[in-house]
Write a protein that holds these residues in place. Sequence first.
Motif, PDB file in Angstrom:
ATOM      1  N   GLY B  18     -17.380 -45.411  49.756  1.00 47.73           N
ATOM      2  CA  GLY B  18     -16.509 -44.834  48.731  1.00 47.73           C
ATOM      3  C   GLY B  18     -17.265 -43.913  47.789  1.00 47.73           C
ATOM      4  N   THR B 165     -20.242 -41.668  49.121  1.00 47.32           N
ATOM      5  CA  THR B 165     -19.987 -40.372  49.764  1.00 47.32           C
ATOM      6  C   THR B 165     -20.383 -39.194  48.869  1.00 47.32           C
ATOM      7  OG1 THR B 165     -17.705 -40.461  48.968  1.00 47.32           O
ATOM      8  CG2 THR B 165     -18.111 -41.208  51.224  1.00 47.32           C
ATOM      9  N   THR B 214     -14.681 -39.732  54.051  1.00 48.08           N
ATOM     10  CA  THR B 214     -14.527 -41.187  54.016  1.00 48.08           C
ATOM     11  C   THR B 214     -13.936 -41.701  55.327  1.00 48.08           C
ATOM     12  OG1 THR B 214     -14.240 -41.124  51.621  1.00 48.08           O
ATOM     13  CG2 THR B 214     -13.507 -43.118  52.741  1.00 48.08           C
TER      14      THR B 214
END
Lengths: 371, 371
Positions: B18, B165, B214
């Motif tokens: 995330g 990320t 993602t």
Amino acid sequence: MQTLKVDLGERSYPIYIGEGLLDQPELLAPHIAGRQVAIVSNETVAPLYLERLSKTLGAWSVLPVILPDGEAHKNWETLQLIFDALLTARHDRRTTVVALGGGVIGDMAGFAAACYQRGVDFIQVPTTLLSQVDSSVGGKTGINHPLGKNMVGAFYQPNAVLIDTTSLRTLPARELSAGLAEVIKYGLICDEPFLGWLEDNMVALRQLDSTALTEAIRRSCAAKAAVVGADERESGVRATLNLGHTFGHAIETHMGYGVWLHGEAVAAGTVMALEMSMRLGWIDQTARDRGIRLMQDAGLPVVPPEEMTPAHFMEHMAVDKKVLDGRLRLVLLRQLGEAVITDDYPKEILQATLAADYRAIVAQREVVTAQ
Amino acid sequence: MQTLKVDLGERSYPIYIGEGLLDQPELLAPHIAGRQVAIVSNETVAPLYLERLSKTLGAWSVLPVILPDGEAHKNWETLQLIFDALLTARHDRRTTVVALGGGVIGDMAGFAAACYQRGVDFIQVPTTLLSQVDSSVGGKTGINHPLGKNMVGAFYQPNAVLIDTTSLRTLPARELSAGLAEVIKYGLICDEPFLGWLEDNMVALRQLDSTALTEAIRRSCAAKAAVVGADERESGVRATLNLGHTFGHAIETHMGYGVWLHGEAVAAGTVMALEMSMRLGWIDQTARDRGIRLMQDAGLPVVPPEEMTPAHFMEHMAVDKKVLDGRLRLVLLRQLGEAVITDDYPKEILQATLAADYRAIVAQREVVTAQ
């Protein structure tokens, strides 16, 4: 031949103990999966046993890897020689690494087997008493670091351990004694009746009586196998196998690897652990002196190096693997035949133990004995 | 945040994916047992993220270990710097090693964690796409040897993998492309529908669209976790993750580590595996060209180095870890989305694959596409 089993689920393996096992290919064959075998040995052991073991392994493609001898070479540079040889000879991940030698060879060959291509098969053929009763069983492998002994390594179990008692005939007396330090240790930590057996058989052992040796090795390996089976990765009871080792490692590190033999350092370290256990009121002086006497009768040093101060010990022990979150855990005796690992002791008693006059303690014991 | 689980019994662990996870101590806290943490990073990544992660880990005693950057440093000498730092700072066996960086850092920090005091806790914080979708999951750790890549190492699982990320925003475009080679690989070996998704989203991925990234990371990690859960030690299906890697490793070894990025070598190696699968009659030209096009659209090389002859490939591939008893096993495609590992192929087809004119193949594909 005696056969013991180290019980570790799918990683279980047998220990074979007896005379002339080096010449029996049928013992090794079930433990070799591929066609390639690398025998890792050293300059001292290879001339004595390499040709014999190579002949026994005649059905396989055998690669000899001869390392320099001694604890001083138990480092990355020497380990690299094993990888170099395996890669140059194009050994693949089905190769089997066979350790032929003492504890240093077993530790390095085992660590190389653990790391080569992320793990290949491994067989221990220990040729010293120390490695036969201790390091070849239980899967501890590794190398030394300039800042600490055995600081880099792996838990990696062998497929089998082959102990040929005739290999002790070529072992120097000093190394036989070093091995006896670990044999005595098993009596102290978990087998009090064994201490009596050792008192009765120490002369026979030092004269290489085959029956006595086989029994001492079997009983030591059985003790070790039981402890390792209960606690493979040393989260608890396995640490008791290190009686005398925290003090002993400090001696080895301080003196430089290889100056004191490991078993010699363990013997003096065990005397310190006995002394500390007595100072804690856990064992009495008779028990302490019985341990000291067994070490002496085995031909071992029982006094730490005179040049080492308490500060030296504390400095080296601070990097011991048994330190957890800054607290030093020590293996001590509740009584003969029962060891505990604890960090719950008054610091002054550790200090007094480090500062004790071991020459005087030993001399006093001798006077008592002589009376 | 997405959470996946790698299912390996008592060695199971979560993967968190995330935005902004680097700043969330509550994700890491349950995975750190002791008071000491060592963050292993490199000269490139440390200035970007070390301070941030150290702040997140403010409740622990944090030791930064900064290594030189690059595959050329993935060797024993660099590994030794980690052991030196840990021992100098007196980290005990309850320390936790955190890898902050790409695949090289993860492999070395993981191997150091596997070996330090015979194994300490380990957390992966991968900051490159390649390491996020591949090397941080599954427990392969290790270093290179002058005679072969990843020849010394261990299977050692982390306690957790934390994928932020946002760290991809500082990643050079060339390295993003290298990571996409492994993402495409998952589609080719086990998830044919993912290839269609990638064709639709390649532009968004290269523009660092957060939702697309993602999803690509989640789907890649899920594929890898499933394969690793079924076959941790690569006795079977796990080897299919190495599609293109045997050819690719030969390219990396021949060119010198670090000249071609790992993902770039895998891309060209995958094209060779597609070509060989086609020559075996397993996939058709349309399927091969679909794979080539995806690699090109990801910005990756699809032609092996011109200077490499078939003999060069054969020489380097002979020491691949997938060689068993002298036979070279290759990962090939039965169809798009289904890989097999096999040593059952005509040698002439391997030779023809190595000798093929990839420039012409790619040029021809372009002509077809342009029509």
